[in-house]
Design a protein around this motif. Structure first.
Motif, short mmCIF file in Angstrom:
data_model
loop_
_atom_site.label_atom_id
_atom_site.label_comp_id
_atom_site.label_asym_id
_atom_site.label_seq_id
_atom_site.Cartn_x
_atom_site.Cartn_y
_atom_site.Cartn_z
N LEU A 37 81.61 49.13 76.27
CA LEU A 37 81.59 47.86 75.55
C LEU A 37 82.22 46.79 76.42
O LEU A 37 83.08 47.08 77.25
N ASP A 38 81.78 45.53 76.24
CA ASP A 38 82.48 44.45 76.94
C ASP A 38 83.65 43.97 76.09
O ASP A 38 83.83 44.41 74.94
N ALA A 39 84.44 43.08 76.65
CA ALA A 39 85.70 42.70 76.00
C ALA A 39 85.47 42.09 74.62
O ALA A 39 86.26 42.32 73.70
N ARG A 40 84.39 41.34 74.46
CA ARG A 40 84.14 40.72 73.15
C ARG A 40 83.56 41.72 72.16
O ARG A 40 83.86 41.66 70.96
N ARG A 42 84.37 44.78 72.10
CA ARG A 42 85.54 45.58 71.69
C ARG A 42 86.29 44.88 70.56
O ARG A 42 86.69 45.51 69.59
N VAL A 43 86.48 43.59 70.71
CA VAL A 43 87.17 42.84 69.65
C VAL A 43 86.36 42.93 68.35
O VAL A 43 86.91 43.16 67.27
N GLY A 80 92.95 38.17 63.96
CA GLY A 80 91.87 38.72 63.14
C GLY A 80 92.46 39.70 62.15
O GLY A 80 93.69 39.80 62.03
N LYS A 81 91.59 40.43 61.47
CA LYS A 81 92.09 41.36 60.46
C LYS A 81 91.56 42.77 60.70
O LYS A 81 90.41 42.93 61.14
N VAL A 87 96.23 40.85 62.42
CA VAL A 87 96.76 41.35 63.70
C VAL A 87 96.52 40.29 64.78
O VAL A 87 95.68 39.41 64.61
N ALA A 88 97.25 40.42 65.88
CA ALA A 88 96.94 39.64 67.08
C ALA A 88 96.31 40.60 68.08
O ALA A 88 96.67 41.78 68.11
N VAL A 89 95.36 40.10 68.86
CA VAL A 89 94.67 40.99 69.80
C VAL A 89 94.50 40.32 71.16
O VAL A 89 94.31 39.10 71.24
N ILE A 90 94.63 41.14 72.19
CA ILE A 90 94.36 40.68 73.56
C ILE A 90 93.37 41.66 74.17
O ILE A 90 93.64 42.87 74.22
#
Lengths: 512, 73
Positions: A37-40, A42-43, A80-81, A87-90
Protein backbone atom coordinates in the motif's frame (compact mmCIF):
# COMPACT_ATOMS: atom_id res chain seq x y z
CA UNK A 1 -14.10 36.04 -17.50
CA UNK A 2 -11.64 34.42 -15.10
CA UNK A 3 -11.44 36.40 -11.92
CA UNK A 4 -8.52 36.65 -9.53
CA UNK A 5 -10.48 34.48 -7.11
CA UNK A 6 -10.99 31.79 -9.77
CA UNK A 7 -7.28 31.76 -10.49
CA UNK A 8 -6.48 31.43 -6.80
CA UNK A 9 -8.89 28.53 -6.42
CA UNK A 10 -7.42 26.92 -9.53
CA UNK A 11 -3.98 27.17 -8.02
CA UNK A 12 -5.34 25.62 -4.83
CA UNK A 13 -6.75 22.68 -6.80
CA UNK A 14 -3.55 22.23 -8.78
CA UNK A 15 -1.33 22.34 -5.70
CA UNK A 16 -3.61 19.98 -3.83
CA UNK A 17 -3.59 17.47 -6.71
CA UNK A 18 0.19 17.66 -6.83
CA UNK A 19 0.50 17.08 -3.09
CA UNK A 20 -1.90 14.13 -3.21
CA UNK A 21 0.06 12.68 -6.12
CA UNK A 22 2.92 11.81 -3.75
CA UNK A 23 6.13 10.75 -5.52
CA UNK A 24 4.46 10.25 -8.88
CA UNK A 25 2.61 7.50 -10.70
CA UNK A 26 5.68 5.47 -11.71
CA UNK A 27 6.83 4.99 -8.10
CA UNK A 28 3.30 4.30 -6.91
CA UNK A 29 2.74 1.72 -9.65
CA UNK A 30 5.97 -0.07 -8.69
CA UNK A 31 4.69 -0.39 -5.12
CA UNK A 32 1.31 -1.68 -6.26
CA UNK A 33 3.08 -4.39 -8.24
CA UNK A 34 4.77 -5.56 -5.07
CA UNK A 35 1.43 -5.66 -3.24
CA UNK A 36 2.39 -2.74 -0.99
CA UNK A 37 0.00 0.00 0.00
CA UNK A 38 1.13 3.59 -0.44
CA UNK A 39 1.19 6.03 2.45
CA UNK A 40 -2.28 7.42 1.74
CA UNK A 41 -3.84 3.99 1.18
CA UNK A 42 -2.43 2.98 4.56
CA UNK A 43 -4.10 5.93 6.25
CA UNK A 44 -7.37 5.09 4.48
CA UNK A 45 -7.20 1.46 5.62
CA UNK A 46 -6.38 2.45 9.18
CA UNK A 47 -9.03 5.10 9.76
CA UNK A 48 -12.81 5.02 9.71
CA UNK A 49 -13.99 5.98 6.20
CA UNK A 50 -14.06 9.71 5.58
CA UNK A 51 -12.62 10.74 8.94
CA UNK A 52 -9.07 11.75 7.91
CA UNK A 53 -8.32 15.46 8.21
CA UNK A 54 -4.85 16.22 6.99
CA UNK A 55 -2.44 18.59 8.66
CA UNK A 56 0.32 20.02 6.48
CA UNK A 57 -0.80 18.86 3.04
CA UNK A 58 1.02 21.82 1.50
CA UNK A 59 4.23 21.39 3.46
CA UNK A 60 7.33 20.88 1.30
CA UNK A 61 11.08 20.84 1.66
CA UNK A 62 12.56 23.96 3.19
CA UNK A 63 15.04 24.10 0.28
CA UNK A 64 13.52 26.36 -2.38
CA UNK A 65 14.80 24.25 -5.28
CA UNK A 66 13.19 21.09 -3.82
CA UNK A 67 9.72 22.47 -3.14
CA UNK A 68 8.20 21.18 -6.37
CA UNK A 69 9.58 17.69 -5.78
CA UNK A 70 8.53 17.14 -2.17
CA UNK A 71 4.74 16.72 -1.88
CA UNK A 72 3.70 16.86 1.77
CA UNK A 73 7.45 16.68 2.38
CA UNK A 74 7.28 12.87 2.52
CA UNK A 75 5.42 12.50 5.80
CA UNK A 76 1.62 12.61 5.81
CA UNK A 77 0.07 13.73 9.08
CA UNK A 78 -3.40 14.35 10.43
CA UNK A 79 -6.32 13.36 12.60
CA UNK A 80 -8.97 10.73 12.15
CA UNK A 81 -10.99 8.09 13.93
CA UNK A 82 -10.55 4.41 14.63
CA UNK A 83 -13.78 2.70 15.72
CA UNK A 84 -15.20 6.14 16.38
CA UNK A 85 -12.32 7.29 18.60
CA UNK A 86 -9.97 10.14 17.68
CA UNK A 87 -6.31 9.40 16.87
CA UNK A 88 -3.36 11.28 15.38
CA UNK A 89 -1.50 9.55 12.56
CA UNK A 90 1.81 9.97 10.77
CA UNK A 91 2.29 7.98 7.59
CA UNK A 92 5.69 7.96 5.90
CA UNK A 93 5.59 8.36 2.14
CA UNK A 94 8.63 6.51 0.86
CA UNK A 95 8.00 7.74 -2.71
CA UNK A 96 9.01 11.27 -1.69
CA UNK A 97 12.72 11.32 -0.94
CA UNK A 98 12.45 8.03 0.92
CA UNK A 99 10.29 9.78 3.55
CA UNK A 100 13.56 11.11 4.93
CA UNK A 101 13.38 13.33 8.00
CA UNK A 102 13.53 17.02 7.20
CA UNK A 103 13.05 20.32 8.94
CA UNK A 104 9.44 20.68 7.75
CA UNK A 105 8.21 17.12 8.21
CA UNK A 106 9.89 17.11 11.63
CA UNK A 107 7.61 20.00 12.53
CA UNK A 108 4.59 18.02 11.38
CA UNK A 109 5.49 15.09 13.64
CA UNK A 110 6.16 17.47 16.53
CA UNK A 111 2.77 19.13 16.09
CA UNK A 112 0.95 15.78 15.98
CA UNK A 113 2.72 14.59 19.12
CA UNK A 114 2.10 17.79 21.06
CA UNK A 115 -1.57 17.85 20.06
CA UNK A 116 -2.18 14.18 20.79
CA UNK A 117 -0.50 14.52 24.18
CA UNK A 118 -2.28 17.73 25.16
CA UNK A 119 -5.71 16.63 23.93
CA UNK A 120 -5.45 13.00 25.00
CA UNK A 121 -5.51 10.76 21.95
CA UNK A 122 -3.34 7.87 20.72
CA UNK A 123 -0.71 8.35 18.01
CA UNK A 124 -0.11 5.89 15.20
CA UNK A 125 3.23 5.88 13.37
CA UNK A 126 3.25 4.13 10.00
CA UNK A 127 6.95 3.63 9.46
CA UNK A 128 8.90 3.40 6.24
CA UNK A 129 11.70 5.93 6.02
CA UNK A 130 15.31 6.17 5.04
CA UNK A 131 16.61 8.33 7.92
CA UNK A 132 17.72 11.94 8.01
CA UNK A 133 17.52 13.80 4.69
CA UNK A 134 20.81 14.68 3.16
CA UNK A 135 22.08 17.22 2.23
CA UNK A 136 19.66 19.12 4.51
CA UNK A 137 21.31 17.78 7.64
CA UNK A 138 24.89 17.96 6.48
CA UNK A 139 27.23 20.44 8.07
CA UNK A 140 26.98 22.24 11.37
CA UNK A 141 24.28 24.60 10.09
CA UNK A 142 22.29 21.62 8.78
CA UNK A 143 22.49 19.93 12.16
CA UNK A 144 21.58 23.15 13.94
CA UNK A 145 18.55 23.66 11.71
CA UNK A 146 17.30 20.10 11.64
CA UNK A 147 18.24 18.15 14.69
CA UNK A 148 17.96 18.95 18.35
CA UNK A 149 15.46 21.77 18.08
CA UNK A 150 12.84 19.89 20.07
CA UNK A 151 14.11 18.59 23.39
CA UNK A 152 10.98 16.44 23.77
CA UNK A 153 11.33 14.86 20.33
CA UNK A 154 12.24 11.44 21.73
CA UNK A 155 10.85 11.86 25.23
CA UNK A 156 8.32 9.27 26.28
CA UNK A 157 6.08 9.83 29.29
CA UNK A 158 3.24 7.54 28.23
CA UNK A 159 0.48 10.17 28.36
CA UNK A 160 -1.33 8.51 25.45
CA UNK A 161 -0.91 5.13 23.75
CA UNK A 162 1.51 5.02 20.83
CA UNK A 163 1.28 2.33 18.17
CA UNK A 164 3.77 1.75 15.40
CA UNK A 165 3.66 -0.33 12.24
CA UNK A 166 6.97 -1.09 10.54
CA UNK A 167 5.91 -1.38 6.90
CA UNK A 168 9.11 -1.09 4.91
CA UNK A 169 12.73 -0.19 5.40
CA UNK A 170 12.91 1.96 8.53
CA UNK A 171 16.08 3.72 9.54
CA UNK A 172 16.41 6.73 11.79
CA UNK A 173 13.15 8.24 13.06
CA UNK A 174 10.82 5.40 11.99
CA UNK A 175 13.02 3.04 14.01
CA UNK A 176 13.10 5.39 16.96
CA UNK A 177 9.30 5.73 17.04
CA UNK A 178 8.88 1.96 16.65
CA UNK A 179 10.99 1.49 19.79
CA UNK A 180 9.28 4.28 21.72
CA UNK A 181 5.80 2.90 21.01
CA UNK A 182 3.69 0.77 23.32
CA UNK A 183 2.90 -1.58 20.46
CA UNK A 184 5.02 -2.30 17.41
CA UNK A 185 3.80 -4.53 14.60
CA UNK A 186 6.13 -5.52 11.80
CA UNK A 187 5.30 -6.74 8.33
CA UNK A 188 7.45 -9.60 7.07
CA UNK A 189 9.94 -8.18 4.58
CA UNK A 190 10.12 -4.88 6.44
CA UNK A 191 13.32 -3.95 8.23
CA UNK A 192 14.17 -1.63 11.04
CA UNK A 193 17.60 -0.68 12.24
CA UNK A 194 19.71 2.28 13.30
CA UNK A 195 21.26 2.64 9.86
CA UNK A 196 20.73 1.22 6.40
CA UNK A 197 22.79 -1.74 5.17
CA UNK A 198 24.46 0.66 2.73
CA UNK A 199 25.65 2.96 5.50
CA UNK A 200 26.68 0.01 7.67
CA UNK A 201 28.71 -1.41 4.82
CA UNK A 202 30.47 1.92 4.27
CA UNK A 203 31.07 2.65 7.94
CA UNK A 204 32.35 -0.69 9.12
CA UNK A 205 33.24 -2.32 5.85
CA UNK A 206 30.78 -5.11 6.47
CA UNK A 207 28.41 -6.28 3.76
CA UNK A 208 25.19 -7.17 5.43
CA UNK A 209 21.83 -8.50 4.39
CA UNK A 210 18.90 -6.22 5.42
CA UNK A 211 16.96 -9.14 6.94
CA UNK A 212 19.96 -10.00 9.06
CA UNK A 213 20.45 -6.38 10.08
CA UNK A 214 16.87 -5.71 11.11
CA UNK A 215 14.42 -8.25 9.73
CA UNK A 216 11.36 -9.71 11.41
CA UNK A 217 13.07 -12.79 12.81
CA UNK A 218 15.69 -10.66 14.55
CA UNK A 219 13.10 -8.41 16.16
CA UNK A 220 10.52 -11.08 16.94
CA UNK A 221 12.92 -13.68 18.33
CA UNK A 222 16.13 -12.02 19.46
CA UNK A 223 15.57 -8.36 20.33
CA UNK A 224 11.87 -8.55 21.27
CA UNK A 225 11.39 -5.10 19.73
CA UNK A 226 8.54 -6.36 17.53
CA UNK A 227 5.36 -7.16 19.44
CA UNK A 228 3.72 -8.87 16.50
CA UNK A 229 4.71 -10.01 13.01
CA UNK A 230 2.24 -10.21 10.12
CA UNK A 231 2.35 -10.95 6.40
CA UNK A 232 0.69 -7.90 4.82
CA UNK A 233 0.30 -4.14 5.23
CA UNK A 234 -3.44 -4.63 5.78
CA UNK A 235 -2.88 -7.14 8.60
CA UNK A 236 -0.45 -4.74 10.26
CA UNK A 237 -2.95 -1.88 10.15
CA UNK A 238 -5.70 -4.16 11.46
CA UNK A 239 -3.40 -5.16 14.33
CA UNK A 240 -2.93 -1.49 15.26
CA UNK A 241 -6.72 -1.11 15.40
CA UNK A 242 -7.05 -4.24 17.53
CA UNK A 243 -4.34 -3.03 19.92
CA UNK A 244 -6.02 0.36 20.34
CA UNK A 245 -9.38 -1.30 21.02
CA UNK A 246 -8.00 -2.44 24.40
CA UNK A 247 -6.54 0.92 25.30
CA UNK A 248 -7.93 4.09 26.83
CA UNK A 249 -7.49 7.27 24.76
CA UNK A 250 -5.08 8.63 27.38
CA UNK A 251 -3.59 7.89 30.78
CA UNK A 252 -6.25 9.66 32.79
CA UNK A 253 -8.99 7.39 31.53
CA UNK A 254 -9.89 3.76 32.22
CA UNK A 255 -9.83 1.41 29.21
CA UNK A 256 -13.15 1.05 27.37
CA UNK A 257 -15.49 -1.74 28.45
CA UNK A 258 -16.56 -4.04 25.62
CA UNK A 259 -19.59 -6.28 25.34
CA UNK A 260 -18.95 -9.91 26.24
CA UNK A 261 -19.01 -12.18 23.18
CA UNK A 262 -21.44 -15.07 23.26
CA UNK A 263 -19.76 -18.33 24.22
CA UNK A 264 -17.21 -16.67 26.55
CA UNK A 265 -16.28 -19.07 29.33
CA UNK A 266 -18.19 -21.91 27.66
CA UNK A 267 -15.16 -24.23 27.78
CA UNK A 268 -14.35 -23.62 31.44
CA UNK A 269 -15.75 -27.01 32.46
CA UNK A 270 -12.90 -28.75 30.62
CA UNK A 271 -10.08 -26.41 31.63
CA UNK A 272 -8.30 -28.93 33.82
CA UNK A 273 -8.08 -31.35 30.88
CA UNK A 274 -5.67 -28.89 29.24
CA UNK A 275 -3.12 -29.70 31.92
CA UNK A 276 -1.37 -33.12 31.88
CA UNK A 277 -1.87 -35.48 34.78
CA UNK A 278 1.91 -35.88 35.33
CA UNK A 279 3.65 -32.92 36.91
CA UNK A 280 6.77 -33.66 34.85
CA UNK A 281 4.90 -33.01 31.61
CA UNK A 282 4.28 -29.66 30.04
CA UNK A 283 1.37 -28.00 28.25
CA UNK A 284 0.58 -24.81 26.36
CA UNK A 285 -0.61 -22.15 28.80
CA UNK A 286 -2.09 -20.20 25.86
CA UNK A 287 -4.93 -22.73 25.79
CA UNK A 288 -5.70 -22.05 29.47
CA UNK A 289 -5.59 -18.28 28.86
CA UNK A 290 -7.90 -18.50 25.83
CA UNK A 291 -10.37 -20.61 27.81
CA UNK A 292 -10.55 -18.14 30.69
CA UNK A 293 -10.76 -14.82 28.85
CA UNK A 294 -13.64 -13.47 26.75
CA UNK A 295 -14.01 -15.44 23.54
CA UNK A 296 -11.30 -14.60 20.94
CA UNK A 297 -10.08 -11.66 23.02
CA UNK A 298 -6.51 -12.84 23.71
CA UNK A 299 -4.06 -10.61 21.80
CA UNK A 300 -0.63 -12.09 22.40
CA UNK A 301 2.43 -9.82 22.42
CA UNK A 302 6.04 -10.82 21.68
CA UNK A 303 4.95 -14.44 21.08
CA UNK A 304 8.36 -15.57 19.79
CA UNK A 305 10.44 -13.81 22.43
CA UNK A 306 11.11 -14.97 26.00
CA UNK A 307 8.58 -17.72 25.40
CA UNK A 308 8.68 -19.21 28.90
CA UNK A 309 6.49 -16.26 29.87
CA UNK A 310 3.55 -15.32 27.72
CA UNK A 311 2.12 -11.83 27.71
CA UNK A 312 -0.78 -10.11 26.03
CA UNK A 313 -3.95 -8.12 26.29
CA UNK A 314 -7.37 -9.69 26.69
CA UNK A 315 -10.80 -9.04 28.18
CA UNK A 316 -12.57 -10.65 31.08
CA UNK A 317 -16.25 -9.79 31.37
CA UNK A 318 -15.63 -7.02 28.84
CA UNK A 319 -12.83 -5.39 30.86
CA UNK A 320 -9.35 -5.01 29.37
CA UNK A 321 -6.72 -7.00 31.28
CA UNK A 322 -3.00 -7.53 30.82
CA UNK A 323 -2.10 -11.22 30.97
CA UNK A 324 1.22 -12.47 32.30
CA UNK A 325 1.50 -16.24 32.43
CA UNK A 326 4.26 -18.79 32.62
CA UNK A 327 4.21 -21.13 29.67
CA UNK A 328 5.54 -24.56 30.67
CA UNK A 329 5.63 -25.53 26.98
CA UNK A 330 8.85 -23.53 26.75
CA UNK A 331 11.72 -24.21 29.16
CA UNK A 332 9.18 -25.83 31.46
CA UNK A 333 8.04 -22.31 32.32
CA UNK A 334 11.43 -21.42 33.83
CA UNK A 335 11.93 -17.72 33.14
CA UNK A 336 15.09 -16.47 31.46
CA UNK A 337 16.35 -12.92 31.00
CA UNK A 338 14.18 -12.34 27.91
CA UNK A 339 11.10 -13.53 29.80
CA UNK A 340 11.86 -11.09 32.63
CA UNK A 341 12.18 -8.17 30.23
CA UNK A 342 9.01 -9.18 28.44
CA UNK A 343 7.11 -9.30 31.73
CA UNK A 344 8.51 -5.94 32.81
CA UNK A 345 7.53 -4.33 29.54
CA UNK A 346 3.91 -5.48 29.85
CA UNK A 347 3.65 -4.38 33.49
CA UNK A 348 4.88 -0.89 32.60
CA UNK A 349 2.34 -0.55 29.81
CA UNK A 350 -0.50 -1.95 31.92
CA UNK A 351 0.17 0.41 34.81
CA UNK A 352 0.64 3.41 32.54
CA UNK A 353 -2.75 2.88 30.92
CA UNK A 354 -4.81 1.71 33.90
CA UNK A 355 -5.10 -1.92 32.81
CA UNK A 356 -5.52 -4.52 35.60
CA UNK A 357 -2.98 -7.35 35.56
CA UNK A 358 -3.91 -11.03 35.64
CA UNK A 359 -1.06 -13.42 36.43
CA UNK A 360 -1.23 -17.18 35.85
CA UNK A 361 1.53 -19.12 37.55
CA UNK A 362 3.22 -22.41 36.68
CA UNK A 363 6.96 -22.02 36.99
CA UNK A 364 9.81 -24.02 38.51
CA UNK A 365 11.63 -20.67 38.97
CA UNK A 366 14.15 -18.62 37.04
CA UNK A 367 16.67 -20.17 34.69
CA UNK A 368 19.98 -20.35 36.50
CA UNK A 369 23.49 -20.94 35.22
CA UNK A 370 26.43 -19.19 33.60
CA UNK A 371 24.55 -17.89 30.56
CA UNK A 372 21.85 -16.34 32.79
CA UNK A 373 24.43 -14.62 35.01
CA UNK A 374 26.38 -13.31 32.02
CA UNK A 375 23.16 -11.77 30.72
CA UNK A 376 22.59 -9.98 34.04
CA UNK A 377 19.77 -12.20 35.27
CA UNK A 378 19.79 -10.83 38.84
CA UNK A 379 19.29 -7.27 37.55
CA UNK A 380 16.55 -8.33 35.16
CA UNK A 381 14.73 -10.32 37.85
CA UNK A 382 14.81 -7.28 40.12
CA UNK A 383 13.61 -4.92 37.35
CA UNK A 384 10.68 -7.27 36.84
CA UNK A 385 10.07 -7.41 40.61
CA UNK A 386 10.34 -3.64 40.97
CA UNK A 387 7.92 -3.10 38.09
CA UNK A 388 5.39 -5.39 39.79
CA UNK A 389 5.83 -3.56 43.09
CA UNK A 390 5.35 -0.18 41.36
CA UNK A 391 2.17 -1.34 39.61
CA UNK A 392 -0.77 0.60 41.05
CA UNK A 393 -3.46 -1.11 39.00
CA UNK A 394 -5.29 -4.15 40.41
CA UNK A 395 -3.14 -7.29 40.30
CA UNK A 396 -4.71 -10.74 40.50
CA UNK A 397 -2.62 -13.90 40.63
CA UNK A 398 -3.74 -17.50 40.13
CA UNK A 399 -1.32 -20.34 40.85
CA UNK A 400 -2.36 -23.23 38.62
CA UNK A 401 0.58 -25.55 39.28
CA UNK A 402 4.15 -24.81 40.36
CA UNK A 403 5.28 -21.66 42.10
CA UNK A 404 8.79 -21.81 43.47
CA UNK A 405 11.44 -19.57 44.97
CA UNK A 406 11.92 -15.94 44.01
CA UNK A 407 9.62 -16.53 41.04
CA UNK A 408 6.78 -16.98 43.55
CA UNK A 409 7.22 -13.29 44.42
CA UNK A 410 7.70 -12.14 40.81
CA UNK A 411 4.46 -13.88 39.87
CA UNK A 412 2.42 -12.14 42.53
CA UNK A 413 2.99 -14.25 45.65
CA UNK A 414 3.89 -12.77 49.04
CA UNK A 415 1.42 -9.87 48.78
CA UNK A 416 2.79 -8.84 45.39
CA UNK A 417 -0.75 -9.09 44.05
CA UNK A 418 -3.99 -7.75 45.46
CA UNK A 419 -5.55 -11.20 45.51
CA UNK A 420 -3.88 -14.56 45.11
CA UNK A 421 -5.89 -17.66 44.35
CA UNK A 422 -4.57 -21.19 44.08
CA UNK A 423 -5.96 -24.18 42.26
CA UNK A 424 -6.05 -27.41 44.29
CA UNK A 425 -3.43 -28.67 41.79
CA UNK A 426 -0.95 -25.98 42.87
CA UNK A 427 2.30 -26.65 44.70
CA UNK A 428 4.23 -23.88 46.41
CA UNK A 429 7.65 -24.01 47.98
CA UNK A 430 11.14 -22.55 47.86
CA UNK A 431 12.47 -25.16 45.47
CA UNK A 432 11.38 -28.11 43.36
CA UNK A 433 11.14 -30.87 46.04
CA UNK A 434 13.30 -33.31 44.08
CA UNK A 435 16.20 -30.83 44.07
CA UNK A 436 15.57 -29.74 47.63
CA UNK A 437 15.60 -33.32 48.94
CA UNK A 438 18.92 -33.86 47.21
CA UNK A 439 20.41 -30.62 48.61
CA UNK A 440 19.23 -31.32 52.16
CA UNK A 441 20.20 -35.01 52.32
CA UNK A 442 23.14 -35.04 49.93
CA UNK A 443 21.64 -38.22 48.48
CA UNK A 444 19.78 -39.21 45.32
CA UNK A 445 16.52 -41.05 44.55
CA UNK A 446 16.51 -44.59 45.99
CA UNK A 447 18.33 -43.57 49.14
CA UNK A 448 15.92 -43.91 52.12
CA UNK A 449 16.91 -40.51 53.54
CA UNK A 450 16.24 -38.84 50.18
CA UNK A 451 12.92 -40.63 49.68
CA UNK A 452 11.71 -39.67 53.16
CA UNK A 453 12.76 -36.03 52.72
CA UNK A 454 11.11 -35.90 49.29
CA UNK A 455 7.82 -37.32 50.58
CA UNK A 456 7.73 -34.77 53.42
CA UNK A 457 8.59 -31.86 51.12
CA UNK A 458 5.97 -32.86 48.58
CA UNK A 459 3.30 -32.96 51.30
CA UNK A 460 4.32 -29.50 52.45
CA UNK A 461 3.87 -27.90 49.03
CA UNK A 462 0.12 -28.35 49.29
CA UNK A 463 -2.19 -25.40 48.78
CA UNK A 464 -3.95 -26.05 52.08
CA UNK A 465 -0.91 -24.90 54.01
CA UNK A 466 -0.79 -21.55 52.20
CA UNK A 467 -4.57 -21.08 52.38
CA UNK A 468 -4.65 -21.84 56.10
CA UNK A 469 -2.26 -18.97 56.89
CA UNK A 470 -4.16 -16.67 54.50
CA UNK A 471 -1.13 -16.11 52.26
CA UNK A 472 -3.49 -17.16 49.48
CA UNK A 473 -6.86 -15.48 49.71
CA UNK A 474 -8.77 -18.18 47.89
CA UNK A 475 -8.61 -21.76 46.71
CA UNK A 476 -10.66 -21.94 43.53
CA UNK A 477 -11.78 -24.90 41.49
CA UNK A 478 -10.19 -24.52 38.03
CA UNK A 479 -13.56 -24.24 36.28
CA UNK A 480 -14.51 -21.30 38.53
CA UNK A 481 -11.40 -19.25 37.69
CA UNK A 482 -13.05 -17.00 35.11
CA UNK A 483 -15.89 -16.13 37.47
CA UNK A 484 -13.48 -15.51 40.34
CA UNK A 485 -11.35 -13.18 38.20
CA UNK A 486 -14.41 -11.28 36.95
CA UNK A 487 -15.63 -10.82 40.53
CA UNK A 488 -12.19 -9.71 41.76
CA UNK A 489 -11.83 -7.23 38.87
CA UNK A 490 -15.10 -5.74 40.03
CA UNK A 491 -14.12 -5.78 43.72
CA UNK A 492 -10.78 -4.09 42.98
CA UNK A 493 -12.02 -1.39 40.62
CA UNK A 494 -10.12 1.84 41.35
CA UNK A 495 -13.30 3.65 42.40
CA UNK A 496 -11.58 6.53 44.17
CA UNK A 497 -9.82 7.60 40.99
CA UNK A 498 -12.29 6.53 38.31
CA UNK A 499 -10.14 3.58 37.33
CA UNK A 500 -6.90 5.58 37.02
CA UNK A 501 -3.65 4.41 38.61
CA UNK A 502 -0.60 6.40 39.72
CA UNK A 503 1.65 5.75 36.68
CA UNK A 504 4.81 5.45 38.72
CA UNK A 505 6.59 3.90 35.73
CA UNK A 506 5.53 6.39 33.08
CA UNK A 507 9.14 7.27 32.32
CA UNK A 508 10.46 3.68 32.41
CA UNK A 509 12.59 2.89 29.33
CA UNK A 510 10.52 1.74 26.37
CA UNK A 511 12.85 -1.07 25.38
CA UNK A 512 15.55 -3.14 26.95
CA UNK B 1 12.40 -21.78 1.22
CA UNK B 2 14.81 -21.10 4.01
CA UNK B 3 16.86 -23.35 6.26
CA UNK B 4 16.01 -22.83 9.89
CA UNK B 5 18.31 -24.03 12.60
CA UNK B 6 16.20 -25.39 15.43
CA UNK B 7 17.99 -24.68 18.69
CA UNK B 8 17.43 -26.13 22.11
CA UNK B 9 15.88 -23.60 24.47
CA UNK B 10 17.43 -25.26 27.44
CA UNK B 11 20.36 -27.28 28.75
CA UNK B 12 19.43 -30.92 29.29
CA UNK B 13 19.45 -34.38 27.77
CA UNK B 14 17.80 -35.65 24.60
CA UNK B 15 15.20 -38.13 25.80
CA UNK B 16 13.11 -39.12 22.77
CA UNK B 17 13.39 -38.13 19.11
CA UNK B 18 9.97 -38.15 17.47
CA UNK B 19 10.77 -37.13 13.88
CA UNK B 20 13.08 -38.27 11.09
CA UNK B 21 14.73 -36.50 8.15
CA UNK B 22 12.45 -35.84 5.12
CA UNK B 23 9.41 -35.79 7.40
CA UNK B 24 6.86 -33.00 6.91
CA UNK B 25 6.21 -31.02 10.06
CA UNK B 26 3.59 -28.41 10.85
CA UNK B 27 3.67 -25.44 13.20
CA UNK B 28 3.34 -26.72 16.75
CA UNK B 29 4.64 -30.25 16.04
CA UNK B 30 7.10 -31.76 18.50
CA UNK B 31 10.48 -32.70 16.97
CA UNK B 32 11.90 -34.32 20.08
CA UNK B 33 11.58 -34.30 23.84
CA UNK B 34 14.37 -33.21 26.15
CA UNK B 35 14.75 -33.94 29.84
CA UNK B 36 15.67 -30.96 31.96
CA UNK B 37 14.87 -29.75 35.47
CA UNK B 38 13.06 -33.08 36.11
CA UNK B 39 10.64 -32.22 33.31
CA UNK B 40 9.92 -33.38 29.78
CA UNK B 41 10.55 -30.35 27.55
CA UNK B 42 9.44 -30.59 23.91
CA UNK B 43 11.31 -29.00 21.00
CA UNK B 44 8.55 -27.48 18.90
CA UNK B 45 8.39 -26.40 15.27
CA UNK B 46 7.47 -22.71 14.91
CA UNK B 47 7.18 -22.61 11.13
CA UNK B 48 6.03 -25.71 9.26
CA UNK B 49 8.31 -27.37 6.71
CA UNK B 50 10.43 -30.46 6.12
CA UNK B 51 12.97 -31.91 8.55
CA UNK B 52 16.34 -31.87 6.80
CA UNK B 53 18.51 -33.18 9.58
CA UNK B 54 18.41 -34.23 13.22
CA UNK B 55 21.78 -33.23 14.64
CA UNK B 56 21.59 -34.98 18.03
CA UNK B 57 20.94 -38.51 19.26
CA UNK B 58 18.88 -39.83 22.14
CA UNK B 59 20.88 -39.65 25.35
CA UNK B 60 23.06 -36.72 24.20
CA UNK B 61 23.71 -33.98 26.74
CA UNK B 62 22.98 -30.66 25.06
CA UNK B 63 23.50 -27.02 25.85
CA UNK B 64 21.07 -24.14 25.58
CA UNK B 65 21.26 -22.70 22.08
CA UNK B 66 22.71 -25.87 20.56
CA UNK B 67 21.33 -26.75 17.12
CA UNK B 68 19.31 -29.96 17.42
CA UNK B 69 17.69 -30.07 13.97
CA UNK B 70 17.47 -28.30 10.63
CA UNK B 71 14.06 -27.64 9.12
CA UNK B 72 13.47 -26.22 5.67
CA UNK B 73 10.51 -23.85 5.84
Amino acid sequence: MTTMKDAQLCEYDARKAHALGMGGEAKLAARREKGLLDARERVAHLLDAGTFVESGLFGTSIMAEERGRTPADGKIAGYGKIAGREVAVISNDFTVKGASSSAVNGRKIGHMKRTATARGMPIVFLGESSGARMPDTMGAAGMGTMLGNDPTQYQRMRETPWASAVLGHCFGSSSWYACLSDFNVMRKGAVFAVSSPLLVSKAVNEKIDPEELGGWRLHAETTGLADLVVDTDQQALDAVKTFLSYMPAHHRQAPPRASVPEGSGAEMGGILDLMPEKRTQVYDMRKIVRTIVDKDSFFELKARFGKALLTGLARIDGRTVAIIANNPLHKGGAMDVDACEKGTSLLVMADSFNIPVVILVDTPGFIIGKEAEQRRAPGKIMNFMNALALCTVPKLSVVVRKSYGQAYLNMGGGRNSDEMAVWPTAEISFMEPAFAASVVTGAEAGDPAYDAALAKMQRETSVWDIASIYAAQAVVRPEETRDWLAQMLEAHELRLTNGVGQHLMRAWPTSF
Amino acid sequence: MSRQEIKSEITGTVWKILTTPQQDVAEGDTLMILESMKMEIPVIVEDGGVVVEITVAEGDAIQEGQVVAIVET
